[in-house]
Design a protein around this motif. Structure first.
Motif, mmCIF file in Angstrom:
data_model
loop_
_atom_site.group_PDB
_atom_site.id
_atom_site.type_symbol
_atom_site.label_atom_id
_atom_site.label_comp_id
_atom_site.label_asym_id
_atom_site.label_seq_id
_atom_site.Cartn_x
_atom_site.Cartn_y
_atom_site.Cartn_z
ATOM 1 N N ASP A 317 0.845 -1.207 0.000
ATOM 2 C CA ASP A 317 0.000 0.000 0.000
ATOM 3 C C ASP A 317 0.872 1.246 0.000
ATOM 4 O OD1 ASP A 317 -2.691 -1.351 0.495
ATOM 5 O OD2 ASP A 317 -1.558 -2.046 2.230
ATOM 6 N N SER A 320 -1.399 4.407 -0.399
ATOM 7 C CA SER A 320 -2.815 4.322 -0.041
ATOM 8 C C SER A 320 -3.221 5.400 0.960
ATOM 9 C CB SER A 320 -3.129 2.945 0.547
ATOM 10 O OG SER A 320 -3.013 1.941 -0.438
ATOM 11 N N ALA A 364 -9.548 2.297 -1.031
ATOM 12 C CA ALA A 364 -8.603 1.173 -1.030
ATOM 13 C C ALA A 364 -8.231 0.759 -2.452
ATOM 14 C CB ALA A 364 -9.191 -0.010 -0.272
ATOM 15 N N GLY A 367 -5.843 3.360 -3.845
ATOM 16 C CA GLY A 367 -4.536 3.215 -3.225
ATOM 17 C C GLY A 367 -3.769 2.028 -3.762
ATOM 18 N N ARG A 368 -4.451 0.911 -3.931
ATOM 19 C CA ARG A 368 -3.796 -0.282 -4.455
ATOM 20 C C ARG A 368 -3.387 -0.077 -5.913
ATOM 21 N NH1 ARG A 368 -3.748 -5.474 -2.690
ATOM 22 N NH2 ARG A 368 -3.577 -4.378 -0.677
#
Length: 486
Positions: A317, A320, A364, A367-368
């Motif tokens: 991450d 992230s 999420a 971010g990934r």
């Protein structure tokens, strides 16, 4: 009472100090101060000095002002002689037989400092590895295009620092034929650059890139930025013109033309990330046709650096946290829409989402994707380009209880095995797992010593080592990002 220790360098003797089982020599200049006529010149080896030079405190750093740019404590030190090395060794004046780790700090090529307590080589010294951290010119001073100045001045600083190691490290107990270059973030990108540079090949024997940013600017893009900066400052794009600017004035103009006024918090994060993902950093190594003849990935694909063992990897991450604060707002916006804004569309987007079904929520997912696009895909491309060359790929997957992420910089104190140091708890919590540090640091020591970290090579079924509380090796470990490969 401090116990001092001396060592000889090609420029003269230096005085360091013992701290337990190893000695530290701080702020040894490898080049003349880059000021005056040398401000925008290639680095010049430091002239000899008489007597014994104290190496008891960190030298001046190219970074100025507040050093709290990244999550790593990287203090700035005022002064003119900014091109220095720090040497940490368990055997100063020894026979020169120990392996050597040379560390290049990160910071986006515009910030960062080798004076971080996290980069102290005490734990590597404990395990029989001499450790060196180096400084280099940052921002426009190090990487900006100037009409009558050499390109890639910061890269030339890396090379001269490595030449210093070659010529001097035996007097500190190290073996100049067993040098491993290591770097994180922009420092990891420096490792990639050096790995693909013909001129750098005699200066190291293996490489370890932590969250390395792959890429180099075209000469045309560098020139465009250089001319824009000079025009904004109202000077000619020459050494004479730019030398009239103070450090403070140049930094202000640099931040404006690169869009980094106020950092990510000062602009539109989506616009800035889109530019970083698709265009890369505005300042960094330049494909000048000479020192860097071709792009790094092209050089590696042609076999440059193929004889050198390489470990490379990312955290799960990396960026992230950029989206975490906006989690509640982003949940109302479809992830696919924002992925499209960042350039991921059509079948590639569908395939990527399908391969990452476990990632839930728009913040999420973004971010990934940014992590994978900017870091893991770059690492995978380098590993692929090396063919059968000895290559090991990893992911750092342990999630901090502070952020909930395996974020950028989180793995650095595990690599250096320094979990008890100040500021580690800020990103890793009060009780980060020492067993994980033992594993990551131990594998790094094994690699520096033997050229093998101890897990299967990437060529063995696209094997990827996943570092976590229960680490494992995954076969076909890059399947989740294959849809992002052009």
């Amino acid at each position: 009472m401090t116990d001092f220790i001396e060592a000889q360098t090609t420029a003269g003797r230096v005085r360091g100090f013992w701290r337990g089982e190893s000695a530290a020599f701080l702020g040894i200049p490898f080049a003349e101060p880059p000021i005056g006529e040398l401000r925008f010149a290639a680095p010049v080896p430091h002239k000899p000095w008489e007597g014994i030079r104290d190496a008891l405190e960190h030298g001046a750093t190219p970074q100025r002002g507040n050093g709290e740019i990244t999550l790593i404590p990287e203090p700035s030190v005022e002064g003119e002689s900014t091109l220095n090395v720090n040497v940490f060794t368990p055997a100063p004046g020894g026979t020169g037989g120990l392996p050597v780790l040379v560390y290049i700090h990160g910071g986006g090529y515009f910030s960062g400092s080798p004076a971080s307590p996290w980069y102290d080589g005490a734990s590597f010294n404990r395990d029989g590895v001499v450790t060196v951290s180096v400084s280099y010119r940052l921002g426009f001073d190090g990487f900006g295009w100037i009409e009558d100045a050499p390109h890639n001045r910061g890269v030339r600083d890396w090379l001269l620092a490595l030449e210093w190691v070659r010529d001097n490290i035996a007097n500190f107990g190290g073996d100049p034929s067993r040098v491993t270059i290591v770097g994180q973030s922009a420092g990891g990108g420096a490792v990639f650059t050096l790995l693909g540079m013909p001129a750098a090949q005699p200066l190291f024997h293996s490489a370890y890139s932590i969250s390395g940013a792959l890429g180099a600017l075209t000469l045309e893009a560098a020139e465009q930025l250089g001319r824009s900066l000079a025009a904004e400052a109202g000077v000619a794009p020459t050494r004479a013109g730019l030398s009239t600017l103070s450090e403070e004035r140049l930094m202000k103009v640099q931040n404006k033309v690169t869009g980094m006024e106020g950092g990510l918090a000062g602009g539109n994060p989506m616009d800035m990330l889109n530019g970083m993902i698709n265009d890369g950093l505005k300042l960094g190594p330049v494909i000048d046709g000479e020192l860097i003849p071709v792009s790094t990935i092209e050089a590696i694909r042609s076999g440059v650096g193929g004889d050198k063992p390489l470990v490379l990897g990312t955290t799960d991450d990396e960026f992230s946290m950029i989206f975490a604060e906006a989690k509640d707002k982003l949940k109302w916006i479809p992830a696919n829409f924002l992925l499209g804004k960042l350039g991921l569309r059509g079948r590639a987007r569908s395939a990527y989402r399908a391969a990452n079904r476990d990632v839930k929520g728009t913040a999420a997912v973004l971010g990934r994707y940014v992590t994978d696009k900017m870091f893991l895909v770059a690492a995978m491309n380098v590993a692929d380009a090396r063919g059968t060359a000895p290559t090991w790929l990893y992911r750092f997957a342990w999630r901090s209880p502070v952020s909930g992420f395996a974020g950028h910089c989180l793995d650095v104190p595990f690599f250096f095995d320094c979990l008890s140091l100040d500021r580690v708890a800020v990103i890793a919590g009060d009780n980060p797992p020492q067993s994980l540090a033992d594993e990551i640091h131990g594998d790094a020591v094994s690699f520096v010593e033997s050229g093998d970290p101890g897990w299967p090579r990437f060529t063995e079924g696209h094997a990827v080592r996943v570092f976590d509380l229960q680490s494992k090796t995954e076969s076909n470990g890059t399947a989740a990002v294959r849809a992002l490969v052009a």
